[in-house]
Design a protein around this motif. Structure first.
Motif, short mmCIF file in Angstrom:
data_model
loop_
_atom_site.label_atom_id
_atom_site.label_comp_id
_atom_site.label_asym_id
_atom_site.label_seq_id
_atom_site.Cartn_x
_atom_site.Cartn_y
_atom_site.Cartn_z
N ARG A 141 0.83 -1.20 0.05
CA ARG A 141 0.12 0.05 -0.01
C ARG A 141 0.79 1.28 -0.04
O ARG A 141 0.50 2.31 -0.63
CB ARG A 141 -1.03 0.23 1.02
CG ARG A 141 -2.19 -1.09 1.35
CD ARG A 141 -3.37 -0.32 1.26
NE ARG A 141 -4.56 -1.08 1.23
CZ ARG A 141 -4.98 -2.20 2.00
NH1 ARG A 141 -4.58 -2.04 3.25
NH2 ARG A 141 -5.89 -2.98 1.62
N THR A 145 1.99 4.11 -3.93
CA THR A 145 1.85 5.60 -4.01
C THR A 145 2.89 6.49 -4.24
O THR A 145 2.83 7.60 -4.92
CB THR A 145 1.27 6.36 -2.60
OG1 THR A 145 2.34 6.07 -1.51
CG2 THR A 145 -0.07 5.49 -2.01
N TYR A 167 -5.80 0.69 -8.90
CA TYR A 167 -5.37 1.80 -8.05
C TYR A 167 -6.41 2.07 -7.00
O TYR A 167 -6.22 1.96 -6.01
CB TYR A 167 -4.88 3.03 -8.77
CG TYR A 167 -3.39 2.97 -8.81
CD1 TYR A 167 -2.84 2.20 -10.10
CD2 TYR A 167 -2.29 3.60 -7.92
CE1 TYR A 167 -1.54 2.25 -10.06
CE2 TYR A 167 -1.06 3.65 -8.27
CZ TYR A 167 -0.66 2.89 -9.31
OH TYR A 167 0.63 2.64 -9.51
N THR A 168 -7.49 1.99 -7.45
CA THR A 168 -8.65 2.21 -6.26
C THR A 168 -8.61 1.00 -5.45
O THR A 168 -9.04 1.26 -4.17
CB THR A 168 -10.15 2.36 -7.08
OG1 THR A 168 -10.28 1.33 -7.98
CG2 THR A 168 -10.15 3.52 -8.05
N LEU A 171 -5.67 1.49 -3.34
CA LEU A 171 -5.73 2.51 -2.14
C LEU A 171 -6.95 2.40 -1.42
O LEU A 171 -7.29 3.09 -0.37
CB LEU A 171 -5.82 3.81 -3.15
CG LEU A 171 -4.40 4.19 -3.97
CD1 LEU A 171 -4.77 5.25 -4.73
CD2 LEU A 171 -3.38 4.44 -2.92
#
Lengths: 227, 227
Positions: A141, A145, A167-168, A171
DNA sequence: TCAAAAGTGTTCCATTTACACCCATGT
DNA sequence: ACATGGGTGTAAATGGAACACTTTTGA
């Protein structure tokens, strides 16, 4: 001080993440021998005397699951005194990312079977492997980023929406489609292909390919990705 | 598979950084025994069977240098086959930060002597310790930009300019005094004391103290420092 | 009174965020 | 023709970067 011979054993473990249809999964094996016979565990095993840690972890992963990964990143070393009922065992954990479709799981001699598990619904795990996986997830995680590692989890050609969905998922929150596209485009790490794919209904999507050369160049220049 | 007994030994090493008068230094020991007898090395040693890695590294550091640190962070595990001429030795490296004035180095039985070395002018080192230190320095540089770890390197009370100097040193570039102060103030992690200190000439500076409680709270909230 | 370090605000620019409609296809 | 997913631009707000003078002390 003399050269000691404590009965400390050294193992390596490989936490391998995969991504498919909006789900992050983890590669586990079912243990063939005691302790924890029949239970699920992270693939791994004892380091041989004449191999490096990286060689050991790649070998064990291959032996137990049939999966070959060229790059596994060192995660953390777990050394609590009582983490293994057989005695003192210290384990160096590595983690890697693949797209499961590109790799076939093979039944092997070392493990009963190897299988992908959805990250959200893991079975009960052997040793302190649950803890190890928690550390790995945290690292994954964090990493996503500031490094576009997501690409390693996708097929070589993919529609942009797959990257966005990945990515959703990772994240755990929605991201703005236009802003995300702007950011990725500004990095120039995607090559748009002359191919389109139709995913059920709706307008067909252009396929993209990850431009690894460009990515490595950016890394060298110290350019930091940030979502 | 049976429980193997490969002749792999496990050590821990402690890279300890200090800061004093604009210089970053590293704590080294002079080896008392072969191999590398008389050469400088990172403090460390073999892990005992009934202690965790963290206990081992704190113990070895204390034994060889007299320095006690409550928090050492795991850095990386070094496991190349030929890193130790005595045989196969894998080392888990930790790193820590202290302000040297608060700790006295003690002559010990395990090491000839312990000494601080300016990071820029290290002596020749034993084993692969140069490499290990390089990894530690890289990590320190990375860390300081997103965590205000600098405080662990300063005395409990310090003028603001010391913090600023520390950051310019670690980052290797000048930083804007006003912007830096603004950022640190906005985090509220410094308590201004009713004391002033006069450093030679010039206007005396207020002394500050690091507010650890506030810092831990920020960490919990996931607030990210960024220089 | 001069040199040296401490302290302090404002403006500009770049980046990030918020936000909504049209397009191409399958059914 | 409608439902579904793909594709696109602009304006506002925020945060970071640049920048220079006054204050307080020791010599």
């Amino acid at each position: 001080m003399s050269f000691p011979n404590p009965q400390i054993k050294l193992t390596v473990d490989a936490i391998v993440f995969g991504y498919n249809e909006g789900k992050i999964s983890i590669l586990l094996i079912q243990r063939k021998y005691d302790p924890f016979k029949g239970q699920w565990a992270i693939p791994g095993g004892f380091v041989l005397e004449n191999e490096s840690l990286e060689e050991a972890v790649a070998r064990e992963l291959k032996e137990e699951t049939g999966v070959s990964i060229n790059y596994l990143e060192q995660l953390y070393t777990f050394g609590n005194v009582d983490r293994d009922p057989r005695g003192r065992v210290v384990s160096v954990a590595y983690f890697g990312l693949i797209h499961p479709e590109g790799h076939t799981l093979e039944a092997t001699t070392d493990a009963e079977k190897a299988q992908w598990f959805d990250m959200e619904t893991l079975p009960e795990l052997s040793f302190d492997h649950k803890q190890i996986i928690d550390v790995a997830i945290e690292r994954l995680r964090g990493k996503i980023t500031y490094e576009p590692i997501g690409f390693e989890l996708l097929e070589t050609k993919f529609p942009f929406s797959n990257l966005e969905k990945l990515y959703t998922t990772l994240l755990g929150r929605p991201i703005d489609r236009r802003n995300f596209r702007k950011k990725i485009n500004s990095l120039n790490i995607l090559d748009e292909l002359d191919e389109k794919i139709s995913q059920g209904k709706g307008r067909p999507a252009s396929l993209f390919r990850f431009n690894e050369k460009r990515y490595k160049q950016l890394q060298k220049e110290g350019i930091i990705f940030e979502i």
